[in-house]
Write a protein that holds these residues in place. Sequence first.
Motif, PDB file in Angstrom:
ATOM      1  N   ASP A 160       0.823  -1.204   0.000  1.00  0.00           N
ATOM      2  CA  ASP A 160       0.000   0.000   0.000  1.00  0.00           C
ATOM      3  C   ASP A 160       0.858   1.256   0.000  1.00  0.00           C
ATOM      4  N   ARG A 161       2.002   1.207   0.683  1.00  0.00           N
ATOM      5  CA  ARG A 161       2.916   2.351   0.683  1.00  0.00           C
ATOM      6  C   ARG A 161       3.516   2.560  -0.708  1.00  0.00           C
ATOM      7  N   VAL A 162       3.952   1.464  -1.328  1.00  0.00           N
ATOM      8  CA  VAL A 162       4.533   1.570  -2.669  1.00  0.00           C
ATOM      9  C   VAL A 162       3.480   2.068  -3.657  1.00  0.00           C
ATOM     10  N   TRP A 163       2.245   1.578  -3.541  1.00  0.00           N
ATOM     11  CA  TRP A 163       1.171   2.009  -4.428  1.00  0.00           C
ATOM     12  C   TRP A 163       0.956   3.513  -4.335  1.00  0.00           C
ATOM     13  N   GLN A 164       0.926   4.037  -3.124  1.00  0.00           N
ATOM     14  CA  GLN A 164       0.742   5.483  -2.958  1.00  0.00           C
ATOM     15  C   GLN A 164       1.871   6.261  -3.631  1.00  0.00           C
ATOM     16  N   SER A 165       3.095   5.770  -3.508  1.00  0.00           N
ATOM     17  CA  SER A 165       4.217   6.485  -4.108  1.00  0.00           C
ATOM     18  C   SER A 165       4.204   6.408  -5.630  1.00  0.00           C
ATOM     19  N   LEU A 166       3.535   5.397  -6.181  1.00  0.00           N
ATOM     20  CA  LEU A 166       3.410   5.273  -7.637  1.00  0.00           C
ATOM     21  C   LEU A 166       2.274   6.104  -8.209  1.00  0.00           C
ATOM     22  N   THR A 167       1.235   6.379  -7.425  1.00  0.00           N
ATOM     23  CA  THR A 167       0.011   6.976  -7.972  1.00  0.00           C
ATOM     24  C   THR A 167      -0.312   8.355  -7.412  1.00  0.00           C
ATOM     25  N   ASP A 168       0.393   8.809  -6.398  1.00  0.00           N
ATOM     26  CA  ASP A 168       0.187  10.141  -5.851  1.00  0.00           C
ATOM     27  C   ASP A 168       1.135  11.113  -6.554  1.00  0.00           C
ATOM     28  N   SER A 169       0.589  12.184  -7.127  1.00  0.00           N
ATOM     29  CA  SER A 169       1.399  13.111  -7.925  1.00  0.00           C
ATOM     30  C   SER A 169       2.574  13.680  -7.142  1.00  0.00           C
ATOM     31  N   GLU A 170       2.337  14.090  -5.906  1.00  0.00           N
ATOM     32  CA  GLU A 170       3.397  14.717  -5.119  1.00  0.00           C
ATOM     33  C   GLU A 170       4.516  13.732  -4.803  1.00  0.00           C
ATOM     34  N   GLN A 171       4.141  12.517  -4.398  1.00  0.00           N
ATOM     35  CA  GLN A 171       5.161  11.528  -4.068  1.00  0.00           C
ATOM     36  C   GLN A 171       5.924  11.090  -5.319  1.00  0.00           C
ATOM     37  N   ALA A 172       5.225  10.837  -6.406  1.00  0.00           N
ATOM     38  CA  ALA A 172       5.887  10.405  -7.637  1.00  0.00           C
ATOM     39  C   ALA A 172       6.837  11.483  -8.160  1.00  0.00           C
ATOM     40  N   SER A 173       6.426  12.738  -8.055  1.00  0.00           N
ATOM     41  CA  SER A 173       7.291  13.841  -8.489  1.00  0.00           C
ATOM     42  C   SER A 173       8.548  13.909  -7.632  1.00  0.00           C
ATOM     43  N   ALA A 174       8.413  13.604  -6.335  1.00  0.00           N
ATOM     44  CA  ALA A 174       9.555  13.668  -5.426  1.00  0.00           C
ATOM     45  C   ALA A 174      10.599  12.622  -5.786  1.00  0.00           C
ATOM     46  N   TRP A 175      10.204  11.350  -5.871  1.00  0.00           N
ATOM     47  CA  TRP A 175      11.223  10.325  -6.086  1.00  0.00           C
ATOM     48  C   TRP A 175      11.720  10.290  -7.530  1.00  0.00           C
ATOM     49  N   PHE A 176      10.860  10.668  -8.498  1.00  0.00           N
ATOM     50  CA  PHE A 176      11.325  10.664  -9.881  1.00  0.00           C
ATOM     51  C   PHE A 176      12.172  11.890 -10.198  1.00  0.00           C
ATOM     52  N   GLY A 177      12.023  12.946  -9.412  1.00  0.00           N
ATOM     53  CA  GLY A 177      12.840  14.132  -9.618  1.00  0.00           C
ATOM     54  C   GLY A 177      12.369  15.025 -10.742  1.00  0.00           C
ATOM     55  N   TYR A 178      11.101  14.888 -11.118  1.00  0.00           N
ATOM     56  CA  TYR A 178      10.534  15.659 -12.224  1.00  0.00           C
ATOM     57  C   TYR A 178       9.027  15.719 -11.993  1.00  0.00           C
ATOM     58  N   PRO A 179       8.379  16.855 -12.274  1.00  0.00           N
ATOM     59  CA  PRO A 179       6.940  16.945 -12.001  1.00  0.00           C
ATOM     60  C   PRO A 179       6.136  15.907 -12.777  1.00  0.00           C
ATOM     61  N   ILE A 180       5.261  15.203 -12.067  1.00  0.00           N
ATOM     62  CA  ILE A 180       4.370  14.229 -12.684  1.00  0.00           C
ATOM     63  C   ILE A 180       2.959  14.480 -12.150  1.00  0.00           C
ATOM     64  N   GLY A 181       2.022  14.685 -13.054  1.00  0.00           N
ATOM     65  CA  GLY A 181       0.624  14.819 -12.664  1.00  0.00           C
ATOM     66  C   GLY A 181      -0.106  13.518 -12.946  1.00  0.00           C
ATOM     67  N   ILE A 182      -0.739  12.952 -11.926  1.00  0.00           N
ATOM     68  CA  ILE A 182      -1.374  11.640 -12.067  1.00  0.00           C
ATOM     69  C   ILE A 182      -2.830  11.716 -11.638  1.00  0.00           C
ATOM     70  N   GLU A 183      -3.716  11.272 -12.509  1.00  0.00           N
ATOM     71  CA  GLU A 183      -5.122  11.075 -12.168  1.00  0.00           C
ATOM     72  C   GLU A 183      -5.343   9.577 -12.072  1.00  0.00           C
ATOM     73  N   PRO A 184      -5.385   9.003 -10.848  1.00  0.00           N
ATOM     74  CA  PRO A 184      -5.358   7.554 -10.676  1.00  0.00           C
ATOM     75  C   PRO A 184      -6.705   6.878 -10.889  1.00  0.00           C
ATOM     76  N   TRP A 185      -7.162   6.944 -12.123  1.00  0.00           N
ATOM     77  CA  TRP A 185      -8.371   6.217 -12.510  1.00  0.00           C
ATOM     78  C   TRP A 185      -8.293   5.949 -14.015  1.00  0.00           C
ATOM     79  N   VAL A 186      -9.019   4.942 -14.479  1.00  0.00           N
ATOM     80  CA  VAL A 186      -9.014   4.610 -15.903  1.00  0.00           C
ATOM     81  C   VAL A 186      -9.544   5.796 -16.692  1.00  0.00           C
ATOM     82  N   GLY A 187      -8.771   6.213 -17.695  1.00  0.00           N
ATOM     83  CA  GLY A 187      -9.094   7.403 -18.475  1.00  0.00           C
ATOM     84  C   GLY A 187      -8.409   8.647 -17.962  1.00  0.00           C
TER      85      GLY A 187
END
Length: 284
Positions: A160-187
């Motif tokens: 569940d922790r890893v999932w949040q870091s993959l699908t939450d925009s703020e967390q994903a932007s932090a670890w990837f080092g580049y802004p990522i906007g994520i809408e975590p739903w199909v479409g």
Amino acid sequence: MTEPMKLGARLAAPIDAVRRALTDPVELRAWFAEHVEVELPHRYEFWGRFTPEGDAPHQRLLHVDDETLRFAWLLDGVETTSEIRLTPDGPESTVLTLTQSHFDFAEAMSGSSIRGVLQTWWSLSIANLASHLDGRPLLPKTDFTAADLRGELLIGAAADRVWQSLTDSEQASAWFGYPIGIEPWVGGRYAMGGFEAGNAAKVVDLEPGRKLSVDWGPIGVSTWELAESDGKTKLTFVQSGFDEANPPYGAWSGVVSGLYELRRFNEEADWQPIWLPAEIPSGA
């Protein structure tokens, strides 16, 4: 010609250990390339499946000393220059600066030259150097002879922790080092550069807590799947639906290189990224 591309990373190892990992052929074969021959100060060569145009060694050593390694590297008919510089950062830390000539971001986007993979290939190589020095398992190297782009990574954290870091925009932007906007739903949108950047990929499959698939158009579909066991999470990642005659090696290398920080982000309570501000030319 463009300005040289620069990448910087702070490695958690003394400079002698980093220098040895960069110049000892046994260590280099472990984390860097399939085949390596080093005879300093005259020869520094690497080739094989995990090296761009790795059918044979195409490097010519230009300079080496205690803090600098510089070599010419023939790629797509052009002699490029690669330089690695080491700077002590206290007794147990080293700053590595990689400078690479003849990288053009337009080639990376179009796939028109193998030189377009250099930024992400070097990023993945540095991430594997950091893993090697940390004693962590390596990330999957990019095999430039294969069209099967898949790998696995074990992360010492609950799913569940890893999932949040993959699908939450703020967390994903932090670890990837580049802004990522994520809408975590199909479409929903998956926007590198943030939602305001415009050209967004699309989420095409999502099973909460377990699976996420993103369609990037010409470079195919990225799928991440999670499976938890004994408090650890196995992350399986696959790229599919691309032109197998022209696999997206550059994009794949970039995604895999980012997983080094994803693992650390989830495992370390006081996580700080290893990457320093980069200088990547946009074109001539």
